[in-house]
Design an enzyme around this catalytic site. Structure first.
Site, PDB file in Angstrom:
ATOM      1  N   SER A   1       0.568  -9.695  -0.547  1.00 39.02           N
ATOM      2  CA  SER A   1       0.359  -8.248  -0.462  1.00 39.02           C
ATOM      3  C   SER A   1       0.789  -7.597   0.842  1.00 39.02           C
ATOM      4  O   SER A   1       1.078  -6.405   0.872  1.00 39.02           O
ATOM      5  CB  SER A   1      -1.112  -7.920  -0.725  1.00 39.02           C
ATOM      6  OG  SER A   1      -1.950  -8.628   0.171  1.00 39.02           O
TER       7      SER A   1
ATOM      8  N   LYS B   1       0.806  -1.225   0.000  1.00 40.35           N
ATOM      9  CA  LYS B   1       0.000   0.000   0.000  1.00 40.35           C
ATOM     10  C   LYS B   1       0.840   1.276   0.000  1.00 40.35           C
ATOM     11  O   LYS B   1       0.397   2.327  -0.489  1.00 40.35           O
ATOM     12  CB  LYS B   1      -0.933   0.009   1.212  1.00 40.35           C
ATOM     13  CG  LYS B   1      -2.143  -0.890   1.084  1.00 40.35           C
ATOM     14  CD  LYS B   1      -3.198  -0.280   0.181  1.00 40.35           C
ATOM     15  CE  LYS B   1      -4.518  -1.019   0.270  1.00 40.35           C
ATOM     16  NZ  LYS B   1      -5.567  -0.390  -0.564  1.00 40.35           N
TER      17      LYS B   1
END
Length: 309
Positions: free
Chosen positions: A286, A34
């Site tokens: 992720s 992110k």
């Protein structure tokens, strides 16, 4: 940003019958991909936009990315997070200098509260996924993967709001359109998958309880959904038991701690949900910001991972 490893695993290869490549974004700064999108967005803001301060809503990882990016530009940051956000993510966000406000029972309720605050204060809102600069930042994950392992023929991507998946699609389909890109959602929170399969006449808000809180998004972005519908090869879902088992597998066999969102993509490959033609499979792991207390829950939910036939 770190150029994170893209490693293979003999154990995973044997268990899946494929050559598997793990793009370890759990080793990225702030523990998640992110930060790529947040830094790309914040770096492009004008001084006037920064003077108003930054505001965002997040289940945890976007919060840390925006907090880090704000600190880098010496800009005050306020983050709205759901009340049930893992303590590790809350503390990490505060550690990067942000003010954290716990509001609502899920991401979408925190998002509404953040938008209301933004209207009141006129702070600059940093969307977690439905922003082209954010999507462009996330696209760098796939760009690195293809530089590191050009033999990959399929990339598996966890999907919640769709920013990482949309970025992956833009990066891959513009340069290597022959590569399959497959999105993965929790069956308990599967708005993108439901819309892609054409059920219920299109995008229907869908959110339930899932151990993969990072992809537990009720309403994906309009921009991300347009990109996904146009370019994705498939969207599949995995069960909570499969996600839990993938978390434990990665910890026990790969000595790597990952969170539920990243484990969803691993689960899809471990449980043989891939097309038979896929031989060299890249998995975007992720993030790694897992609340350690959830490991006991994972043990209670886990199932035996099936071996390749």
């Amino acid at each position: 940003m770190h150029r994170t490893p893209c490693k293979t695993s003999t154990t995973l290869n044997e268990m899946t019958g494929k050559k598997v490549y793990l793009k370890l974004e759990n080793l990225q700064k702030t523990g998640s991909f992110k930060i790529r999108g947040a830094m790309n967005k914040v770096s492009q803001l004008s001084e006037a936009e920064c003077e108003k301060g930054l505001i965002a809503a997040s289940a945890g990882n976007h919060a840390q990315g925006v907090a880090y990016a704000g600190k880098a530009r010496n800009v005050p940051v306020t983050i709205f997070m759901p009340i049930g956000t893992p303590e590790a993510k809350v503390n990490a966000t505060k550690g990067y200098g942000a003010t954290v406000k716990l509001v609502g029972q899920n991401f979408d309720e925190a998002f509404v509260a953040a938008r209301e605050e933004q209207l009141r204060t006129r702070a600059t809102f940093i969307h977690p996924f439905d922003d082209l600069a954010v999507i462009e930042g996330q696209a760098t994950v796939a760009m690195e993967m293809l530089q590191q392992s050009p033999e990959i023929d399929t990339i598996v991507v966890p999907a919640g709001g769709g920013g990482l998946l949309a970025g992956t699609l833009l990066a891959v389909k513009s340069t290597r359109p022959d590569i399959r890109v497959i999105g993965v959602q929790s069956a308990n929170s599967s708005a993108i998958a439901t819309a892609f399969k054409g059920k219920n006449g299109g995008l229907v808000p869908f959110q339930g309880k899932t151990i993969a809180e990072g992809i537990n998004v009720k309403v994906p972005g309009k921009l991300t959904m347009n990109i996904i519908h146009s370019l994705v090869d498939d969207i599949i879902t995995v069960s909570e038991a499969e996600i839990a088992s993938a978390i434990l597998f990665m910890l026990e066999r790969e000595k790597t701690l990952i969170e539920g969102a990243g484990a969803a993509a691993v689960a899809a490959v471990l449980n043989h949900h891939m097309p038979s033609a896929s031989r060299n499979v890249g998995i975007i792991v992720s993030g790694g910001n897992l609340d350690i207390s959830k490991l006991a829950e994972c043990q209670n939910m886990s199932i035996q991972v099936p071996l390749a036939k």
